[in-house]
Design an enzyme around this catalytic site. Structure first.
Site, PDB file in Angstrom:
ATOM      1  N   LYS A  36       0.801  -1.235   0.000  1.00  0.00           N
ATOM      2  CA  LYS A  36       0.000   0.000   0.000  1.00  0.00           C
ATOM      3  C   LYS A  36       0.828   1.277   0.000  1.00  0.00           C
ATOM      4  O   LYS A  36       0.445   2.244  -0.644  1.00  0.00           O
ATOM      5  CB  LYS A  36      -0.993  -0.006   1.161  1.00  0.00           C
ATOM      6  CG  LYS A  36      -0.361   0.145   2.518  1.00  0.00           C
ATOM      7  CD  LYS A  36      -1.402   0.028   3.624  1.00  0.00           C
ATOM      8  CE  LYS A  36      -0.765   0.358   4.953  1.00  0.00           C
ATOM      9  NZ  LYS A  36      -1.348  -0.376   6.067  1.00  0.00           N
ATOM     10  N   ARG A 131      -7.584   0.943  16.703  1.00  0.00           N
ATOM     11  CA  ARG A 131      -7.969   1.188  15.327  1.00  0.00           C
ATOM     12  C   ARG A 131      -9.023   0.137  15.006  1.00  0.00           C
ATOM     13  O   ARG A 131     -10.008   0.044  15.745  1.00  0.00           O
ATOM     14  CB  ARG A 131      -6.748   1.166  14.395  1.00  0.00           C
ATOM     15  CG  ARG A 131      -6.973   1.958  13.110  1.00  0.00           C
ATOM     16  CD  ARG A 131      -5.785   1.980  12.177  1.00  0.00           C
ATOM     17  NE  ARG A 131      -5.562   0.676  11.535  1.00  0.00           N
ATOM     18  CZ  ARG A 131      -4.634   0.433  10.610  1.00  0.00           C
ATOM     19  NH1 ARG A 131      -3.843   1.405  10.207  1.00  0.00           N
ATOM     20  NH2 ARG A 131      -4.482  -0.754  10.077  1.00  0.00           N
TER      21      ARG A 131
END
Ligand SMILES: *Cc1c(COP(=O)(O)O)cnc(C)c1O
Length: 360
Positions: A36, A131
């Site tokens: 990513k 998260r």
């Protein structure tokens, strides 16, 4: 046209991948290579695959499409939990996704069934980094709900640390993840294939042999791309830190004071820069700015140079100590932090130049 460029040394990425794959393999851990930060650049993915990763991971469907369009057929894991509005694409493009929302899992199951397929999922557990992930008391029942969905297969559980809350993996919190896995197995009478224990911050624990044995997968980006573990930010032994180098051109060079002259407020980004008076200095303006990268994450390759600030379109470099002296038109190279790499690879103003493969 003199645009900034990132050179991408695929030989070094392959070498880094092999180093990490061998280390983890020695502890029974499979490495998912995370693309990513490289915007799903196919050559980066191919280098990781040559280095031995059996599977790729990315957070964005656009990047996955880019990998697929380049002919990459390896299994791909979706790292960002899927959008409810994106389940069709996920089941079309992706072999396995990380998940934490039952509503989305229902939709994923339906989407997979429409395709007459079954989609693999890893249920994310939040170990405290705050998260993504299911919180403590809900883990066992969430797993039960996933198991009732006919279009998805619960292949494992996972956790992510150090990305938001800065919590590092320890023997204790990794054992807690394994405990959740074993409780799911006992309660629901199943076997989980994967316990996916984390990212580049897990390497120090793995290297000292302290990762619990049932953790059998990690998802590694930064340590392969930039040769750094992320629990302590240290270069990883046997890896290259300069597989990516950002290069820009000196477009102004002048001797000026080191402290601004006049009444001061914030800079263009609402920051309040701090200035040290070093007297008059030679300052180079480079054609790289915040639109191209995270200027605060740039480290000049030439040890005589120091980045002293930047704005949208300029990086300001103190070149007073450079040997030989810098001139207008010279190219300066910078090593990159994770944030600087992420932004440079995603900036349309920055050319990406693949360095042809070579042994290293
Ligand atoms: C980005 C990401 C990773 C890879 O993290 P690195 O620190 O680059 O190794 C792993 N897992 C998830 C869920 C991610 O989002």
């Amino acid at each position: 046209m003199g645009r900034p460029s990132v050179t991408v040394d695929v030989g070094r990425i392959e070498h880094n991948a092999r180093t990490i794959v061998e280390l983890c393999g020695g502890h029974g851990i499979s490495v998912t290579g995370v693309t990513k930060a490289a915007c799903g650049q196919p050559e980066v993915a191919e280098a990781m695959l040559r280095g031995g990763v059996p599977q790729l991971g990315d957070s964005r469907l656009e990047n996955v499409e880019r990998l697929r369009a380049a002919g990459i057929a390896a299994p791909i894991m979706l790292l960002r939990v899927p959008m409810l509005s994106g389940v069709d694409e996920v089941t079309r493009l992706i072999e396995v996704s990380l998940n934490s929302e039952i509503t989305v899992l229902h939709a994923l199951s339906d989407a997979a069934l429409r395709r007459r397929s079954v989609h693999d999922v890893i249920l994310m557990v939040d170990l405290g980094d705050l998260r993504e992930g299911v919180w403590l008391d809900d883990v066992i029942s969430a797993a039960g709900e996933v198991l009732r969905l006919p279009g998805v297969r619960l292949t494992g559980i996972g956790a992510n640390l150090t990305c938001y809350g800065g919590v590092i993996p320890t023997e204790e919190n990794m054992a807690r993840l394994v405990g959740f896995g074993e409780a799911i197995e006992a309660t629901h009478d199943i076997e989980l294939t994967w316990i996916s224990g984390g990212n580049s911050s897990a390497l120090p624990l793995i290297a000292v042999g302290a990762m619990p044995a049932r953790i059998n997968q990690v998802r590694i980006g930064e340590a392969i791309l930039l040769g750094r573990e992320t629990a302590f930010g240290a270069p990883w032994p046997g890896t290259h830190q300069d597989a990516f180098v950002l290069r820009g051109e000196v477009i102004e060079l002048k001797r000026k004071p080191s402290v601004p002259v006049g009444i001061r407020t914030q800079d263009a980004f609402g920051r309040e820069p701090h200035f040290v008076d070093r007297g008059d200095r030679w300052r180079a303006l480079v054609n790289i700015g915040e639109a191209d990268t995270d200027v605060s994450g740039l480290s000049p390759i030439d040890p005589g140079l120091r980045v002293i600030g930047g704005s949208s379109d300029y990086t300001v470099v103190d070149v007073t100590s450079a040997e030989p002296a810098i001139q207008v038109g010279d190219e300066l190279g910078f090593a990159l932090s994770y944030g600087a790499l992420l932004r440079a690879m995603h900036s349309r103003y920055v050319d990406k130049q693949i360095v042809p493969w070579r042994q290293c």
